[in-house]
Design a protein around this motif. Structure first.
Motif, PDB file in Angstrom:
ATOM      1  N   PRO A   1       6.867   4.318   0.142  1.00  0.00           N
ATOM      2  CA  PRO A   1       6.080   3.920  -1.033  1.00  0.00           C
ATOM      3  C   PRO A   1       5.425   2.558  -0.803  1.00  0.00           C
ATOM      4  O   PRO A   1       5.943   1.734  -0.043  1.00  0.00           O
ATOM      5  CB  PRO A   1       7.120   3.839  -2.153  1.00  0.00           C
ATOM      6  N   ILE A   2       4.311   2.302  -1.472  1.00  0.00           N
ATOM      7  CA  ILE A   2       3.610   1.033  -1.318  1.00  0.00           C
ATOM      8  C   ILE A   2       4.512  -0.137  -1.700  1.00  0.00           C
ATOM      9  O   ILE A   2       4.480  -1.190  -1.050  1.00  0.00           O
ATOM     10  CB  ILE A   2       2.312   1.036  -2.152  1.00  0.00           C
ATOM     11  N   ASP A   3       5.328   0.031  -2.717  1.00  0.00           N
ATOM     12  CA  ASP A   3       6.239  -1.044  -3.144  1.00  0.00           C
ATOM     13  C   ASP A   3       7.141  -1.513  -2.009  1.00  0.00           C
ATOM     14  O   ASP A   3       7.507  -2.690  -1.941  1.00  0.00           O
ATOM     15  CB  ASP A   3       7.109  -0.577  -4.318  1.00  0.00           C
ATOM     16  N   SER A   4       7.500  -0.593  -1.129  1.00  0.00           N
ATOM     17  CA  SER A   4       8.414  -0.945  -0.035  1.00  0.00           C
ATOM     18  C   SER A   4       7.745  -1.787   1.042  1.00  0.00           C
ATOM     19  O   SER A   4       8.419  -2.326   1.918  1.00  0.00           O
ATOM     20  CB  SER A   4       8.989   0.331   0.592  1.00  0.00           C
ATOM     21  N   LEU A   5       6.415  -1.891   0.985  1.00  0.00           N
ATOM     22  CA  LEU A   5       5.687  -2.687   1.968  1.00  0.00           C
ATOM     23  C   LEU A   5       5.540  -4.149   1.549  1.00  0.00           C
ATOM     24  O   LEU A   5       5.220  -5.004   2.371  1.00  0.00           O
ATOM     25  CB  LEU A   5       4.284  -2.095   2.193  1.00  0.00           C
ATOM     26  N   LYS A   6       5.784  -4.409   0.273  1.00  0.00           N
ATOM     27  CA  LYS A   6       5.497  -5.744  -0.260  1.00  0.00           C
ATOM     28  C   LYS A   6       6.325  -6.839   0.397  1.00  0.00           C
ATOM     29  O   LYS A   6       5.834  -7.953   0.612  1.00  0.00           O
ATOM     30  CB  LYS A   6       5.718  -5.762  -1.771  1.00  0.00           C
ATOM     31  N   ASP A   7       7.578  -6.548   0.712  1.00  0.00           N
ATOM     32  CA  ASP A   7       8.460  -7.577   1.278  1.00  0.00           C
ATOM     33  C   ASP A   7       8.015  -8.048   2.654  1.00  0.00           C
ATOM     34  O   ASP A   7       8.344  -9.163   3.065  1.00  0.00           O
ATOM     35  CB  ASP A   7       9.902  -7.067   1.370  1.00  0.00           C
ATOM     36  N   ILE A   8       7.275  -7.218   3.367  1.00  0.00           N
ATOM     37  CA  ILE A   8       6.823  -7.589   4.708  1.00  0.00           C
ATOM     38  C   ILE A   8       6.051  -8.906   4.670  1.00  0.00           C
ATOM     39  O   ILE A   8       6.154  -9.742   5.579  1.00  0.00           O
ATOM     40  CB  ILE A   8       5.933  -6.469   5.309  1.00  0.00           C
ATOM     41  N   LYS A   9       5.282  -9.109   3.600  1.00  0.00           N
ATOM     42  CA  LYS A   9       4.438 -10.304   3.494  1.00  0.00           C
ATOM     43  C   LYS A   9       5.261 -11.592   3.516  1.00  0.00           C
ATOM     44  O   LYS A   9       4.762 -12.647   3.909  1.00  0.00           O
ATOM     45  CB  LYS A   9       3.612 -10.248   2.201  1.00  0.00           C
ATOM     46  N   ARG A  10       6.512 -11.510   3.091  1.00  0.00           N
ATOM     47  CA  ARG A  10       7.355 -12.713   3.026  1.00  0.00           C
ATOM     48  C   ARG A  10       7.892 -13.105   4.401  1.00  0.00           C
ATOM     49  O   ARG A  10       8.356 -14.221   4.593  1.00  0.00           O
ATOM     50  CB  ARG A  10       8.537 -12.483   2.077  1.00  0.00           C
TER      51      ARG A  10
ATOM     52  N   SER B   1      -8.778   7.660  -2.358  1.00  0.00           N
ATOM     53  CA  SER B   1      -9.568   6.496  -2.756  1.00  0.00           C
ATOM     54  C   SER B   1      -8.734   5.544  -3.614  1.00  0.00           C
ATOM     55  O   SER B   1      -8.731   4.322  -3.388  1.00  0.00           O
ATOM     56  CB  SER B   1     -10.819   6.939  -3.515  1.00  0.00           C
ATOM     57  N   ASP B   2      -8.002   6.097  -4.589  1.00  0.00           N
ATOM     58  CA  ASP B   2      -7.135   5.266  -5.437  1.00  0.00           C
ATOM     59  C   ASP B   2      -6.003   4.655  -4.621  1.00  0.00           C
ATOM     60  O   ASP B   2      -5.598   3.511  -4.863  1.00  0.00           O
ATOM     61  CB  ASP B   2      -6.550   6.102  -6.587  1.00  0.00           C
ATOM     62  N   TYR B   3      -5.492   5.417  -3.639  1.00  0.00           N
ATOM     63  CA  TYR B   3      -4.419   4.904  -2.788  1.00  0.00           C
ATOM     64  C   TYR B   3      -4.891   3.691  -2.001  1.00  0.00           C
ATOM     65  O   TYR B   3      -4.177   2.682  -1.885  1.00  0.00           O
ATOM     66  CB  TYR B   3      -3.959   6.012  -1.838  1.00  0.00           C
TER      67      TYR B   3
ATOM     68  N   GLU C   1      -5.096   0.658  -4.190  1.00  0.00           N
ATOM     69  CA  GLU C   1      -3.770   0.100  -4.474  1.00  0.00           C
ATOM     70  C   GLU C   1      -3.218  -0.656  -3.267  1.00  0.00           C
ATOM     71  O   GLU C   1      -2.625  -1.730  -3.408  1.00  0.00           O
ATOM     72  CB  GLU C   1      -2.796   1.214  -4.890  1.00  0.00           C
ATOM     73  N   ILE C   2      -3.412  -0.103  -2.065  1.00  0.00           N
ATOM     74  CA  ILE C   2      -2.991  -0.784  -0.840  1.00  0.00           C
ATOM     75  C   ILE C   2      -3.661  -2.158  -0.749  1.00  0.00           C
ATOM     76  O   ILE C   2      -3.025  -3.171  -0.436  1.00  0.00           O
ATOM     77  CB  ILE C   2      -3.345   0.050   0.414  1.00  0.00           C
ATOM     78  N   HIS C   3      -4.949  -2.179  -1.029  1.00  0.00           N
ATOM     79  CA  HIS C   3      -5.668  -3.457  -0.952  1.00  0.00           C
ATOM     80  C   HIS C   3      -5.127  -4.452  -1.974  1.00  0.00           C
ATOM     81  O   HIS C   3      -4.863  -5.615  -1.645  1.00  0.00           O
ATOM     82  CB  HIS C   3      -7.170  -3.245  -1.182  1.00  0.00           C
ATOM     83  N   LYS C   4      -4.941  -3.999  -3.197  1.00  0.00           N
ATOM     84  CA  LYS C   4      -4.497  -4.896  -4.265  1.00  0.00           C
ATOM     85  C   LYS C   4      -3.082  -5.416  -4.021  1.00  0.00           C
ATOM     86  O   LYS C   4      -2.798  -6.611  -4.175  1.00  0.00           O
ATOM     87  CB  LYS C   4      -4.557  -4.163  -5.609  1.00  0.00           C
TER      88      LYS C   4
ATOM     89  N   GLU D   1     -10.816  11.162   6.710  1.00  0.00           N
ATOM     90  CA  GLU D   1     -12.227  11.535   6.591  1.00  0.00           C
ATOM     91  C   GLU D   1     -12.714  11.422   5.146  1.00  0.00           C
ATOM     92  O   GLU D   1     -13.924  11.372   4.887  1.00  0.00           O
ATOM     93  CB  GLU D   1     -12.468  12.953   7.115  1.00  0.00           C
ATOM     94  N   TYR D   2     -11.758  11.363   4.208  1.00  0.00           N
ATOM     95  CA  TYR D   2     -12.129  11.259   2.802  1.00  0.00           C
ATOM     96  C   TYR D   2     -12.169   9.811   2.308  1.00  0.00           C
ATOM     97  O   TYR D   2     -12.423   9.565   1.129  1.00  0.00           O
ATOM     98  CB  TYR D   2     -11.151  12.065   1.937  1.00  0.00           C
ATOM     99  N   ILE D   3     -11.911   8.861   3.205  1.00  0.00           N
ATOM    100  CA  ILE D   3     -12.049   7.450   2.845  1.00  0.00           C
ATOM    101  C   ILE D   3     -13.529   7.093   2.898  1.00  0.00           C
ATOM    102  O   ILE D   3     -14.217   7.382   3.886  1.00  0.00           O
ATOM    103  CB  ILE D   3     -11.251   6.546   3.812  1.00  0.00           C
ATOM    104  N   LYS D   4     -14.020   6.470   1.844  1.00  0.00           N
ATOM    105  CA  LYS D   4     -15.438   6.115   1.790  1.00  0.00           C
ATOM    106  C   LYS D   4     -15.756   5.082   2.870  1.00  0.00           C
ATOM    107  O   LYS D   4     -15.006   4.118   3.049  1.00  0.00           O
ATOM    108  CB  LYS D   4     -15.790   5.556   0.411  1.00  0.00           C
ATOM    109  N   PRO D   5     -16.866   5.258   3.576  1.00  0.00           N
ATOM    110  CA  PRO D   5     -17.254   4.287   4.606  1.00  0.00           C
ATOM    111  C   PRO D   5     -17.396   2.885   4.009  1.00  0.00           C
ATOM    112  O   PRO D   5     -17.940   2.727   2.915  1.00  0.00           O
ATOM    113  CB  PRO D   5     -18.605   4.819   5.099  1.00  0.00           C
ATOM    114  N   ASN D   6     -16.865   1.904   4.740  1.00  0.00           N
ATOM    115  CA  ASN D   6     -16.957   0.507   4.303  1.00  0.00           C
ATOM    116  C   ASN D   6     -16.370   0.272   2.906  1.00  0.00           C
ATOM    117  O   ASN D   6     -16.830  -0.580   2.157  1.00  0.00           O
ATOM    118  CB  ASN D   6     -18.420   0.029   4.326  1.00  0.00           C
ATOM    119  N   GLN D   7     -15.338   1.093   2.566  1.00  0.00           N
ATOM    120  CA  GLN D   7     -14.703   0.911   1.264  1.00  0.00           C
ATOM    121  C   GLN D   7     -14.089  -0.478   1.148  1.00  0.00           C
ATOM    122  O   GLN D   7     -14.088  -1.082   0.085  1.00  0.00           O
ATOM    123  CB  GLN D   7     -13.618   1.983   1.056  1.00  0.00           C
ATOM    124  N   ASN D   8     -13.582  -0.988   2.268  1.00  0.00           N
ATOM    125  CA  ASN D   8     -12.961  -2.310   2.249  1.00  0.00           C
ATOM    126  C   ASN D   8     -12.974  -2.868   3.664  1.00  0.00           C
ATOM    127  O   ASN D   8     -12.635  -2.167   4.618  1.00  0.00           O
ATOM    128  CB  ASN D   8     -11.522  -2.209   1.725  1.00  0.00           C
ATOM    129  N   SER D   9     -13.348  -4.117   3.802  1.00  0.00           N
ATOM    130  CA  SER D   9     -13.465  -4.719   5.140  1.00  0.00           C
ATOM    131  C   SER D   9     -12.110  -4.870   5.825  1.00  0.00           C
ATOM    132  O   SER D   9     -12.047  -5.047   7.046  1.00  0.00           O
ATOM    133  CB  SER D   9     -14.143  -6.081   5.038  1.00  0.00           C
TER     134      SER D   9
END
Length: 298
Positions: free
Chosen positions: A219-228, A249-251, A254-257, A275-283
């Motif tokens: 889950p995305i929540d489990s990735l948050k601690d890595i930043k510390r 797209s929503d995923y 959320e990953i970015h945020k 393939e369903y990720i929009k091109p240049n959705q996020n740098s």
């Protein structure tokens, strides 16, 4: 009870050998290279011996032997000729067929012997790129065509994972030589297709980096601690079936945020769903079409 698949339709033979069913029928009728059995309703079916013979005939045919000549050879002679031409040029084709036969028969000994023979000529990295990746692509198609069962796919995947783990452990003992970034590898929630991610972990370590391998269904929540714990993190995720095309797209938002925004971090995404990720959705999000393409970025 013996659950090994030992009866094949002509469509199964086409899927496993790459020879069109129409061509197989012509070879049968004109050259008598195979003798199909028939059901009470006159439908062709074949046994494992016929499958193995067709795979050997296909190998000879691909190396320039005319089917008219092959048809006059004894089964023993065909086997001898196959062994003689299994050199560096044909080892990939031969090994893939051997691994497919190991899978069909749930034959671990054949798998290990074939793998050992490959390693006598190639590095593990070459084996993975030249044999295992094409093999898994073929297996995916065979599964879709219902030529093999999920049990076959799990059997062969587990054996490949074993080899990945052994080879990864060897290089994990070495100290990282590149410390400018740390790689965190994970599969999204409900994603369990781990083989590609496991190889990427091997590839990243081989390139001298430290990796944090989190594995499947994270889950995305489990990735948050890595930043510390780490600065300059590259997250790698393999998206085969999750998130779905409607949710990806929503995923990514959320990953970015939650993970990337305001951090010295980026996400490298690979797999069918990208393939369903929009091109240049996020740098901070990069997508890759293949393991090789991602590896070149290291």
């Amino acid at each position: 009870m013996n659950n090994v698949k030992n009866v094949f339709s002509i469509k199964d033979l086409e899927n496993l050998s790459g020879i069109k069913a129409h061509t197989i029928r012509i070879w049968e009728k004109r050259y008598n290279v195979l003798e199909p059995m028939r059901t009470e309703t006159n439908i062709r079916y074949y046994d494992l011996v016929a499958l193995q013979k067709l795979l050997n005939i296909t190998l000879l045919h691909n190396h320039g032997y005319k089917i008219s000549k092959i048809s006059k050879l004894s089964p023993d002679k065909i086997n001898v000729m196959v062994r003689e031409i299994v050199n560096e040029k044909s080892v990939k084709h031969h090994a893939i067929n051997a691994f497919k036969m190991a899978m069909m028969n749930f034959d671990q000994v054949l798998f290990f012997n074939t793998y050992s023979n490959l390693l006598s000529e190639k590095s593990f990295r070459e084996v993975f790129y030249e044999v295992f990746i094409p093999l898994m692509n073929e297996i995916g198609l065979l599964w879709q065509a219902e030529t093999i069962t999920p049990a076959h796919e799990h059997f062969i995947s587990y054996l490949i994972k074993q080899k990945l783990l052994v080879n990864t452990e060897k290089i994990q003992l070495l100290e990282p030589t590149r410390t400018d970034k740390v790689f965190v590898l994970f599969l999204p929630a409900n994603e369990i297709h781990e083989l590609g991610l496991m190889y990427l972990n091997y590839e990243v370590i081989l390139n001298g980096y430290k990796t944090i391998y989190l594995g499947e269904s994270v889950p995305i929540d489990s990735l948050k601690d890595i930043k510390r714990y780490f600065d300059n993190v590259v997250y790698i995720s393999y998206m085969t079936v999750e998130p779905t095309k409607d949710n990806i797209s929503d995923y990514m938002k959320e990953i970015h945020k939650e993970i990337l925004e305001g951090e010295n971090a980026e996400l490298w995404a690979i797999g069918r769903m990208t393939e369903y990720i929009k091109p240049n959705q996020n740098s901070k999000i990069k997508t890759f079409n293949s393991i090789l393409e991602l590896s070149k970025e290291l």
